[in-house]
Design a protein around this motif. Structure first.
Motif, PDB file in Angstrom:
ATOM      1  N   ALA A 301      52.793  63.700   0.679  1.00  0.00           N
ATOM      2  CA  ALA A 301      51.681  62.769   0.451  1.00  0.00           C
ATOM      3  C   ALA A 301      51.186  62.890  -0.989  1.00  0.00           C
ATOM      4  CB  ALA A 301      50.556  63.061   1.437  1.00  0.00           C
ATOM      5  N   VAL A 302      51.108  64.112  -1.485  1.00  0.00           N
ATOM      6  CA  VAL A 302      50.652  64.329  -2.866  1.00  0.00           C
ATOM      7  C   VAL A 302      51.628  63.697  -3.854  1.00  0.00           C
ATOM      8  CG1 VAL A 302      50.280  66.116  -4.634  1.00  0.00           C
ATOM      9  CG2 VAL A 302      49.343  66.420  -2.335  1.00  0.00           C
ATOM     10  N   GLN A 303      52.908  63.855  -3.607  1.00  0.00           N
ATOM     11  CA  GLN A 303      53.912  63.294  -4.522  1.00  0.00           C
ATOM     12  C   GLN A 303      53.868  61.754  -4.529  1.00  0.00           C
ATOM     13  OE1 GLN A 303      57.050  67.034  -4.059  1.00  0.00           O
ATOM     14  NE2 GLN A 303      57.423  65.171  -2.913  1.00  0.00           N
ATOM     15  N   GLY A 304      53.596  61.162  -3.364  1.00  0.00           N
ATOM     16  CA  GLY A 304      53.453  59.713  -3.297  1.00  0.00           C
ATOM     17  C   GLY A 304      52.204  59.255  -4.045  1.00  0.00           C
ATOM     18  N   TYR A 305      51.128  59.984  -3.834  1.00  0.00           N
ATOM     19  CA  TYR A 305      49.849  59.691  -4.498  1.00  0.00           C
ATOM     20  C   TYR A 305      50.035  59.755  -6.016  1.00  0.00           C
ATOM     21  CZ  TYR A 305      44.709  60.367  -5.024  1.00  0.00           C
ATOM     22  OH  TYR A 305      43.372  60.275  -5.345  1.00  0.00           O
ATOM     23  N   ASP A 306      50.751  60.782  -6.468  1.00  0.00           N
ATOM     24  CA  ASP A 306      50.940  60.965  -7.913  1.00  0.00           C
ATOM     25  C   ASP A 306      51.952  59.974  -8.492  1.00  0.00           C
ATOM     26  OD1 ASP A 306      49.055  62.921  -7.811  1.00  0.00           O
ATOM     27  OD2 ASP A 306      50.488  64.590  -7.787  1.00  0.00           O
ATOM     28  N   ALA A 307      52.860  59.475  -7.664  1.00  0.00           N
ATOM     29  CA  ALA A 307      53.766  58.409  -8.130  1.00  0.00           C
ATOM     30  C   ALA A 307      52.934  57.183  -8.496  1.00  0.00           C
ATOM     31  CB  ALA A 307      54.795  58.068  -7.051  1.00  0.00           C
TER      32      ALA A 307
END
Ligand code: BEZ
Length: 385
Positions: A301-307
């Motif tokens: 979820a964090v990686q998607g948010y940061d994308a």
């Protein structure tokens, strides 16, 4: 937020707001929505859309139009799936994927068509190594990074020998290589490297071999549904209390509810952890849980948010004009991302330079034990940018 189910290779258009075709930025999600990595793909999409929602539904003044393809974590379908988004849907930006083998095909298609690609998970070292390219960015990690951080931890714990177990594909092989490099540099020895094909979960013969070798520790890479079964089988084989199990944090991220008792006390290394207790992370976690009550805020979820944050940095620099590709990419390369994991920048190869945490499983949390390696940059071996 609305969940849109997709069939195999079926692109689903989800227009946010009433924007017409020329006034929106087209974002193509190529992610696994089925198979062992399905939950990872969903968490990435959730995280991405959450950030966009927090910005009032626009990035750089532009509304977004989403397209989706289920890549099934199947590398052989990678080129066709990528071209559905690039040629048929004519997306401006690709966001994908989870599986390193599929990501290799996606990166090639993105390069061939000069499409901007943000990788929200897949760690394939080559993509930010020999195949690095100005149009490709990661909001995640290289396979080398989290595993490299575990070598010194293992030596510090007094382990001199280790057996490794993983799936026989790029992510597994490169994760093991990262661990082996730092473990052996510090004086440890990997005495046996065991593998099985992705996404098989017949672990028993490998666990029997571990029991007969009796190493000081086992190091693994597994993720998603396969990781749930591996951790359960490891404990059921009676190994948990006799041969300590170490891993990059994918083994226990988004999986703890299902792993239960079998995961308690496990140590892993990753660029995100529970219990960071920073205002930035607390705000993210609260909003994620509010929007997706059945899911825990995890690394995916964090990686998607940061994308989405990375894309925002690019779109803001060009005031939403995606035709200004060079300016947009320059802004993305030089952005500082205010991530829930902690702030990070990108290397010239486009990979996050980031802290790697040591975590311990307590209940349903991967609780931070502190930073294992600060501001770890992937060596980007072979990248000529
Ligand atoms: C990969 O294939 O790169 C990967 C998949 C799941 C978790 C981490 C890495």
């Amino acid at each position: 937020m609305k969940r849109v189910l997709t069939g195999t290779a079926l692109a689903t258009v989800l227009a946010l707001g009433a924007g017409n075709a020329s006034a929106v930025v087209k974002v193509g999600f190529m992610l696994p929505y089925s198979g062992t990595y399905a939950a990872l793909g969903q968490a990435i999409e959730n995280g991405f859309k959450l950030y966009v929602q927090e910005q009032g539904g626009k990035l750089g003044g532009q509304e977004l139009q989403y397209f989706q393809v289920d890549d099934e974590s199947n590398p052989s379908k990678g080129p066709d799936n990528a071209n559905r988004l690039i040629k048929r849907d004519q997306v401006d930006v690709l966001v994908g994927t989870v599986h390193s083998g599929v990501a290799m095909a996606l990166a090639k298609a993105a390069n061939d068509s000069d499409t901007t690609l943000i990788i929200p998970n897949a760690g394939a070292d080559a993509i930010t190594g020999p195949l690095c390219s100005k149009n490709v960015f990661r909001s995640s990690f290289s396979n080398w990074q989290p595993s490299y951080a575990m070598g010194p931890v293992a030596v510090e714990k007094g382990y001199k020998t280790a057996v490794t177990i993983t799936w026989n594909y790029a992510a597994g092989k490169e994760a093991i290589a990262g661990f082996k490099e730092s473990f052996e540099k510090e004086g440890g020895k990997v005495v046996k490297e065991l593998t099985l094909p992705f996404p098989q979960v017949e672990f028993q013969p490998l666990l029997t071999e571990v029991a007969s070798i009796k190493p000081d520790a086992v190091f693994t890479f597994f993720a998603g549904g396969g990781a749930v079964k591996f951790v359960q089988d490891y404990a059921a084989a009676g190994l948990k209390d006799t041969v300590p199990l170490l891993s990059s944090g994918f083994m226990t991220d988004g999986t703890l509810k299902a792993q239960g008792e079998s995961a308690q006390g496990l140590f892993t290394t990753l660029h995100y952890a529970d219990g960071l207790d920073t205002p930035r992370d607390n705000a993210f976690r609260e909003n994620y849980t509010k929007n997706f009550p059945s899911m825990q805020p995890d690394v995916y979820a964090v990686q998607g948010y940061d994308a989405a944050q990375l894309l925002a940095a690019g779109l803001e620099a060009v005031k939403g004009d995606v035709s200004k590709k060079d300016d947009m990419r320059t802004a993305m390369r030089s952005a500082t991302i205010d991530s829930p994991r902690g702030q990070f920048t990108l290397s010239s190869a486009g990979n996050p330079v980031q802290d790697i945490y040591l975590r311990k499983v307590v209940g349903e949390q991967n609780l931070t034990q502190g930073v294992a390696i600060k501001a770890l940059a992937d060596p980007a071996r072979g990248c000529k940018l």
